[in-house]
Design an enzyme around this catalytic site. Structure first.
Site, PDB file in Angstrom:
ATOM      1  N   ASP A 166       0.835  -1.237   0.016  1.00 57.59           N
ATOM      2  CA  ASP A 166       0.025  -0.008  -0.018  1.00 57.59           C
ATOM      3  C   ASP A 166       0.800   1.051   0.014  1.00 57.59           C
ATOM      4  O   ASP A 166       1.408   1.558  -1.055  1.00 57.59           O
ATOM      5  CB  ASP A 166      -0.721  -0.138   1.354  1.00 57.59           C
ATOM      6  CG  ASP A 166      -1.923   0.870   1.358  1.00 57.59           C
ATOM      7  OD1 ASP A 166      -2.595   1.411   0.355  1.00 57.59           O
ATOM      8  OD2 ASP A 166      -2.318   1.342   2.423  1.00 57.59           O
ATOM      9  N   PHE A 170     -10.552  -0.052  -1.097  1.00 62.62           N
ATOM     10  CA  PHE A 170     -10.113  -0.903   0.336  1.00 62.62           C
ATOM     11  C   PHE A 170     -10.683  -2.355   0.058  1.00 62.62           C
ATOM     12  O   PHE A 170     -11.828  -2.592   0.105  1.00 62.62           O
ATOM     13  CB  PHE A 170     -10.880  -0.078   1.701  1.00 62.62           C
ATOM     14  CG  PHE A 170     -10.217  -0.904   2.831  1.00 62.62           C
ATOM     15  CD1 PHE A 170      -9.198  -0.343   3.581  1.00 62.62           C
ATOM     16  CD2 PHE A 170     -11.005  -1.959   3.905  1.00 62.62           C
ATOM     17  CE1 PHE A 170      -8.506  -0.886   4.756  1.00 62.62           C
ATOM     18  CE2 PHE A 170     -10.397  -2.519   4.738  1.00 62.62           C
ATOM     19  CZ  PHE A 170      -9.031  -2.128   5.491  1.00 62.62           C
TER      20      PHE A 170
HETATM   21  P1  IMP Z   1       1.731  -0.049   4.352  1.00 65.31           P
HETATM   22  O1  IMP Z   1       2.096  -0.379   2.857  1.00 65.31           O
HETATM   23  O2  IMP Z   1       2.818   0.126   5.144  1.00 65.31           O
HETATM   24  O3  IMP Z   1       0.725   1.082   4.158  1.00 65.31           O
HETATM   25  O4  IMP Z   1       0.720  -1.211   4.983  1.00 65.31           O
HETATM   26  C1  IMP Z   1       0.338  -2.261   4.305  1.00 65.31           C
HETATM   27  C2  IMP Z   1      -0.334  -2.925   5.415  1.00 65.31           C
HETATM   28  O5  IMP Z   1      -1.623  -2.362   5.595  1.00 65.31           O
HETATM   29  C3  IMP Z   1      -1.062  -4.182   4.896  1.00 65.31           C
HETATM   30  O6  IMP Z   1      -0.009  -5.403   5.027  1.00 65.31           O
HETATM   31  C4  IMP Z   1      -2.234  -4.490   5.164  1.00 65.31           C
HETATM   32  O7  IMP Z   1      -2.208  -5.218   6.391  1.00 65.31           O
HETATM   33  C5  IMP Z   1      -2.677  -2.935   5.466  1.00 65.31           C
HETATM   34  N1  IMP Z   1      -3.657  -2.818   4.099  1.00 65.31           N
HETATM   35  C6  IMP Z   1      -3.337  -1.801   3.181  1.00 65.31           C
HETATM   36  N2  IMP Z   1      -4.285  -1.641   2.321  1.00 65.31           N
HETATM   37  C7  IMP Z   1      -5.290  -2.608   2.802  1.00 65.31           C
HETATM   38  C8  IMP Z   1      -6.539  -2.873   2.296  1.00 65.31           C
HETATM   39  O8  IMP Z   1      -7.031  -2.527   1.251  1.00 65.31           O
HETATM   40  N3  IMP Z   1      -7.293  -3.736   2.721  1.00 65.31           N
HETATM   41  C9  IMP Z   1      -6.732  -4.445   4.293  1.00 65.31           C
HETATM   42  N4  IMP Z   1      -5.606  -4.059   4.539  1.00 65.31           N
HETATM   43  C10 IMP Z   1      -4.832  -3.134   3.888  1.00 65.31           C
END
Ligand code: IMP
Ligand code: MG
Length: 181
Positions: A108, A157
């Site tokens: 993400d 999401f």
């Molecule tokens: P980031 O890349 O540090 O923002 O965080 C990634 C984490 O956020 C992932 O491993 C998921 O646990 C959570 N996440 C990000 N987008 C989603 C989504 O659309 N649905 C559910 N969890 C998400």
């Protein structure tokens, strides 16, 4: 196929059915295997909790000796992930000189994944590659890409197949978008 599930009263739209995920995982496993030196052991490191189902399906499609370990990290500052990544459960395995594949459910902002990747790199694995089931490139904050990506998805999401909305939805077999309106 699951019938129109809901979570906390919100409707869900099916984005990727179970069969398509399974098919893509077989392809990914083949690509991954080809990219590591033949016949050497592979250590799969899953980032908890979201990757637990993906890891369990992926390892069963890999046709060589595989070790599995998990690491748990949280990035927090209210509701948005921040740069502060805390390791909540570290690996049991020493990864020095090993062939390692770091696996997560979704890329993400990239903050958590990048921090964990940097941490693992300091432990001097022989090879360190990355794999995510889903990629939301439009949300990226950190400059990071995964070596292997299951599906690129739009900025929605999603829940299911290990991914949660406040801990619910992980047990859904497909990937669903939560309809918030
Ligand atoms: P980031 O890349 O540090 O923002 O965080 C990634 C984490 O956020 C992932 O491993 C998921 O646990 C959570 N996440 C990000 N987008 C989603 C989504 O659309 N649905 C559910 N969890 C998400
Ligand atoms: Mg999560």
């Amino acid at each position: 196929m699951e019938k129109q599930p809901t979570i906390r009263g919100r409707r869900l739209e099916l984005l990727i059915p179970e069969e398509e995920i399974k098919r893509r995982i077989r392809e990914l496993a083949e690509e991954i295997e080809k990219s590591f030196p033949p016949e050497e052991e592979l250590l799969i490191v899953g980032l908890l909790k979201g990757s637990f189902i993906f890891v369990s399906d992926l390892v069963r499609e890999i046709k060589r000796p595989v070790l599995v370990d998990f690491i748990s990290a949280s990035s927090y500052s209210g509701t948005e992930s921040s740069g502060n990544v805390e390791i909540k459960k570290d690996l049991d395995t020493d990864i020095k000189d090993k062939n390692v594949l770091l696996v997560d459910d979704i890329l993400d902002t990239g903050r958590t994944f990048k921090k964990v990747l940097e941490l693992l790199q300091t432990r001097e694995p022989k090879i360190l590659k990355t794999c995510v089931l889903l990629d939301k490139p439009s949300r990226r904050v950190e400059k990071i890409e995964a070596d292997f990506v299951g599906f690129k998805i739009p900025d929605k999401f999603v829940v299911g197949y290990g991914l949660d909305w406040n801990e619910l939805g992980r047990n859904l077999k497909g990937i669903y978008g939560v309809i918030f309106d």
